[in-house]
Design an enzyme around this catalytic site. Structure first.
Site, PDB file in Angstrom:
ATOM      1  N   GLY A  32       0.635  -1.334   0.077  1.00 25.03           N
ATOM      2  CA  GLY A  32       0.009  -0.065   0.043  1.00 25.03           C
ATOM      3  C   GLY A  32       0.812   1.348   0.010  1.00 25.03           C
ATOM      4  N   ARG A  45      -1.948   7.716   4.720  1.00 27.11           N
ATOM      5  CA  ARG A  45      -2.447   8.539   5.805  1.00 27.11           C
ATOM      6  C   ARG A  45      -1.278   8.800   6.626  1.00 27.11           C
ATOM      7  NH1 ARG A  45      -6.926   3.984   6.774  1.00 27.11           N
ATOM      8  NH2 ARG A  45      -5.435   2.945   5.532  1.00 27.11           N
ATOM      9  N   THR A  66      -6.193  -4.643  -0.829  1.00 28.67           N
ATOM     10  CA  THR A  66      -5.624  -5.872  -0.421  1.00 28.67           C
ATOM     11  C   THR A  66      -6.065  -6.987  -1.114  1.00 28.67           C
ATOM     12  OG1 THR A  66      -7.615  -5.542   0.923  1.00 28.67           O
ATOM     13  CG2 THR A  66      -5.363  -4.838   1.795  1.00 28.67           C
ATOM     14  N   GLU A  84     -15.710  -1.610   4.594  1.00 30.48           N
ATOM     15  CA  GLU A  84     -14.719  -0.831   4.815  1.00 30.48           C
ATOM     16  C   GLU A  84     -15.289   0.427   5.470  1.00 30.48           C
ATOM     17  OE1 GLU A  84     -11.477  -1.471   5.075  1.00 30.48           O
ATOM     18  OE2 GLU A  84     -12.493  -3.327   4.908  1.00 30.48           O
ATOM     19  N   TYR A 137      34.554  14.359  27.222  1.00 27.95           N
ATOM     20  CA  TYR A 137      34.140  13.624  25.889  1.00 27.95           C
ATOM     21  C   TYR A 137      35.400  12.615  25.758  1.00 27.95           C
ATOM     22  CZ  TYR A 137      34.256  12.158  21.270  1.00 27.95           C
ATOM     23  OH  TYR A 137      34.030  11.276  20.053  1.00 27.95           O
ATOM     24  N   ASN A 170      41.764   7.706  36.295  1.00 30.86           N
ATOM     25  CA  ASN A 170      40.843   8.527  36.582  1.00 30.86           C
ATOM     26  C   ASN A 170      40.767   9.652  35.613  1.00 30.86           C
ATOM     27  OD1 ASN A 170      38.813   9.770  39.334  1.00 30.86           O
ATOM     28  ND2 ASN A 170      39.983  11.396  38.145  1.00 30.86           N
ATOM     29  N   TYR A 178      39.434  13.917  16.413  1.00 25.29           N
ATOM     30  CA  TYR A 178      39.357  14.286  15.167  1.00 25.29           C
ATOM     31  C   TYR A 178      40.181  15.455  14.406  1.00 25.29           C
ATOM     32  CZ  TYR A 178      36.504  14.940  10.813  1.00 25.29           C
ATOM     33  OH  TYR A 178      36.034  15.533   9.511  1.00 25.29           O
TER      34      TYR A 178
HETATM   35  C1  UD1 Z   1      -7.494  -3.384   6.258  1.00 27.85           C
HETATM   36  C2  UD1 Z   1      -8.897  -4.049   6.041  1.00 27.85           C
HETATM   37  C3  UD1 Z   1      -9.877  -3.676   7.179  1.00 27.85           C
HETATM   38  C4  UD1 Z   1      -9.135  -3.946   8.653  1.00 27.85           C
HETATM   39  C5  UD1 Z   1      -7.763  -3.303   8.710  1.00 27.85           C
HETATM   40  C6  UD1 Z   1      -7.120  -3.973   9.761  1.00 27.85           C
HETATM   41  C7  UD1 Z   1      -9.145  -4.240   3.816  1.00 27.85           C
HETATM   42  C8  UD1 Z   1      -9.858  -3.951   2.542  1.00 27.85           C
HETATM   43  N1  UD1 Z   1      -9.322  -3.616   4.758  1.00 27.85           N
HETATM   44  O1  UD1 Z   1      -7.604  -1.932   6.418  1.00 27.85           O
HETATM   45  O2  UD1 Z   1     -10.813  -4.333   6.998  1.00 27.85           O
HETATM   46  O3  UD1 Z   1      -9.861  -3.444   9.604  1.00 27.85           O
HETATM   47  O4  UD1 Z   1      -6.879  -3.484   7.470  1.00 27.85           O
HETATM   48  O5  UD1 Z   1      -5.958  -3.369  10.305  1.00 27.85           O
HETATM   49  O6  UD1 Z   1      -8.386  -5.043   3.567  1.00 27.85           O
HETATM   50  N2  UD1 Z   1      -1.590  -3.296   1.073  1.00 27.85           N
HETATM   51  C9  UD1 Z   1      -1.394  -3.659  -0.259  1.00 27.85           C
HETATM   52  N3  UD1 Z   1      -1.644  -3.555  -1.389  1.00 27.85           N
HETATM   53  C10 UD1 Z   1      -2.878  -2.530  -1.570  1.00 27.85           C
HETATM   54  C11 UD1 Z   1      -3.250  -1.961  -0.414  1.00 27.85           C
HETATM   55  C12 UD1 Z   1      -2.734  -2.255   0.624  1.00 27.85           C
HETATM   56  O7  UD1 Z   1      -0.652  -4.738  -0.227  1.00 27.85           O
HETATM   57  O8  UD1 Z   1      -3.184  -2.121  -2.783  1.00 27.85           O
HETATM   58  C13 UD1 Z   1      -1.405  -3.570   2.226  1.00 27.85           C
HETATM   59  C14 UD1 Z   1      -0.710  -2.260   2.945  1.00 27.85           C
HETATM   60  O9  UD1 Z   1       0.741  -2.094   2.773  1.00 27.85           O
HETATM   61  C15 UD1 Z   1      -0.901  -2.624   4.450  1.00 27.85           C
HETATM   62  C16 UD1 Z   1      -2.207  -3.672   4.537  1.00 27.85           C
HETATM   63  O10 UD1 Z   1      -2.245  -4.037   2.980  1.00 27.85           O
HETATM   64  O11 UD1 Z   1       0.026  -3.206   5.148  1.00 27.85           O
HETATM   65  C17 UD1 Z   1      -3.522  -3.212   4.803  1.00 27.85           C
HETATM   66  O12 UD1 Z   1      -3.769  -2.039   3.757  1.00 27.85           O
HETATM   67  P1  UD1 Z   1      -4.502  -0.624   4.569  1.00 27.85           P
HETATM   68  O13 UD1 Z   1      -4.669   0.444   3.688  1.00 27.85           O
HETATM   69  O14 UD1 Z   1      -3.700  -0.315   5.986  1.00 27.85           O
HETATM   70  O15 UD1 Z   1      -5.786  -0.973   5.047  1.00 27.85           O
HETATM   71  P2  UD1 Z   1      -6.820  -0.684   6.127  1.00 27.85           P
HETATM   72  O16 UD1 Z   1      -7.470   0.451   5.595  1.00 27.85           O
HETATM   73  O17 UD1 Z   1      -5.970  -0.223   7.450  1.00 27.85           O
HETATM   74 MG    MG Z   2      -3.989  -0.767   8.038  1.00 27.82          MG
END
Ligand code: UD1
Ligand code: MG
Length: 436
Positions: free
Chosen positions: A13, A17, A86, A154, A344, A355, A365
């Site tokens: 991801g 945020r 995800t 979500e 130092y 001591n 340096y």
């Molecule tokens: C996700 C879950 C949510 C859950 C929460 C728990 C989904 C859609 N939502 O939300 O229901 O309550 O985790 O912590 O799964 N990632 C990828 N590829 C992407 C997007 C994200 O690999 O395209 C990875 C991110 O790097 C991260 C993980 O998936 O490590 C979760 O993604 P994140 O965007 O944090 O999802 P949440 O909004 O936390």
């Molecule tokens: Mg998350």
């Protein structure tokens, strides 16, 4: 392989945020990148681990390989452009196993013992984890009807009523691989974020009347980190875990909430760690007292007292020694030494019984290179002294206070470089006149 299960860690991801140039999973908790902890715990279950990457993939891989070079971690790249989300992250995977445990790379509090509870599926196509919270903000909400999970919604897709749901999706799942292969292609991106959600697999399982196992877990072990406020909450929980362990092993901690100890630090024997102490990196502390406001990094401290307000920088090895306030030590070995105030000491070896007077500076340096100082046994360095390295001061010698030493000192010698004292009688009165 330890168990017949493969583990996928989603880390592709954008982490938008976090509002940071640094990839989310590289943000640190107790001195290590978040993703380190998911991998470390996962390795206790299986050595078949795949990390899914996309954003800053190379940087993440490089950093993670520093910790796990011998573990043969597999990395795959998500087709993020066409399949974001995800669910999209799962689409390029090929499995050799029948079961697959999926966790997010942004859950640094995860523990192996908790993950184990999720992998004991029987005839279910998936196991999912939920927590019950007063406020489930930030998580997907789990809709439960007649005691059965119906859907994960979500946050961005929730109606006003759904936002009030207290059951949150913890984000760890165990899937039947066959079920994944059949259902991942059925995911769509018709949602607020236009992403392919792994959570929609729940709906697909229900549609096919398959069994889903639900495990209630504790947020303390599965907290997801999505922004820097989450990061600080997670770090507090992680720190508490580290400090609790040490206290139960006999370490005294004064006001533990003010103490910061990184993952990997060892504290052995009877130690006292006072308030506002920071201990970082690969440090070992044994039978020692660390007085308040001191910072220690990548060093070994044995049978010693350190601080208050001391700074022990990397590669210092300190045994049977007293280090006092406002003393900085770097890459030095001190044995049976006293350095009580305002000094130092860098790139220096000091032997038993010596001591170091207040305000001693090893001038290591020269503007281009670092040089070594060697101080033998029973050496007395007077206060306010500069020792210009490279320098060797032999056993049983004295440096007079206020000296600047540029030449090696032989055993038995007293060396002084003070300017001769000049006295001009009544000069004050000549200059300022007599006070009326
Ligand atoms: C996700 C879950 C949510 C859950 C929460 C728990 C989904 C859609 N939502 O939300 O229901 O309550 O985790 O912590 O799964 N990632 C990828 N590829 C992407 C997007 C994200 O690999 O395209 C990875 C991110 O790097 C991260 C993980 O998936 O490590 C979760 O993604 P994140 O965007 O944090 O999802 P949440 O909004 O936390
Ligand atoms: Mg998350």
């Amino acid at each position: 392989m330890k168990k017949d299960i493969s583990i996928v860690i989603l880390s592709a991801g954008a982490g938008s945020r976090m509002l940071s140039k640094k990839a989310k999973v590289l943000h640190e908790i107790s001195g290590k990148p978040m993703l380190y902890y998911s991998i470390f715990e996962a390795l206790k279950i299986s050595d078949d681990i795949t990390v899914v990457l996309f954003h800053q993939a190379n940087r993440i891989k490089e950093k993670i390989d520093e910790y796990f070079k011998n573990n043969n971690i597999k990395y795959i790249t998500q087709d993020h452009k066409n399949y974001p989300g995800t669910g999209g992250a799962m689409m390029n995977l090929k499995f050799q196993t029948k079961k697959c445990l999926v966790l997010n790379g942004d859950m640094p509090l995860v523990q192996y013992s908790e993950l184990e509870k999720l992998i004991s599926t029987q005839n279910e196509v998936m196991t999912m984890s939920i927590f019950k919270l007063k406020d489930a903000s930030g998580y997907g909400r789990v809709k439960i009807e007649d005691g059965k999970v119906v859907k994960i919604i979500e946050q961005k897709d929730c109606t006003k009523e759904e936002l009030e749901i207290k059951e949150a999706n913890a984000g760890v799942y165990c899937f039947d691989v066959e079920f994944l292969a059949q259902n991942l292609p059925k995911l769509n991106n018709k949602n607020a974020q236009k992403e392919y959600y792994i959570t929609d697999l729940v709906t697909l399982a229900i549609k096919e009347e398959k069994n889903i196992k639900v495990v209630v877990v504790d947020e303390q072990n599965f907290k997801g980190v999505n922004n820097k406020l989450d990061l600080s909450f997670a770090e507090v929980l992680h720190q508490n875990r580290i400090k609790k362990q040490f206290m139960l092993q006999g370490v005294v901690m004064r006001l533990p909430d003010t103490i910061y100890i990184e993952d990997g630090v060892k504290i052995i024997g009877e130690c006292v760690i006072e308030n506002c102490v920071t201990i970082k990196g690969n440090t070992t502390i044994q039978n020692s007292h660390i007085v308040s406001n001191s910072i220690i990094e990548n060093s070994i401290i044995k049978d010693s007292t350190i601080g208050p307000y001391a700074r022990i920088r990397p590669q210092s090895d300190i045994t049977n020694t007293h280090i006092g306030n406002f003393v900085e030590i770097k890459k030095s070995t001190l044995t049976g030494t006293k350095a009580g105030h305002l000094s130092y000491i860098g790139d220096t070896n000091i032997a038993q019984g010596s001591n170091i007077g207040a305000g001693t500076i090893t001038c290591n340096y020269d503007g281009l290179n670092k040089h070594k100082t060697t101080i033998g046994q029973n050496v007395f360095i007077g206060s306010g002294t500069q020792l210009i390295a490279p320098l060797k001061i032999e056993d049983d010698s004295i440096v007079g206070a206020g000296s600047t030493i540029t030449k090696d000192i032989k055993s038995g010698e007293l060396v002084l470089t003070r300017a001769k004292t000049k006295i001009v009688k009544n000069y004050f009165f000549k200059f300022f006149g007599k006070k009326k």
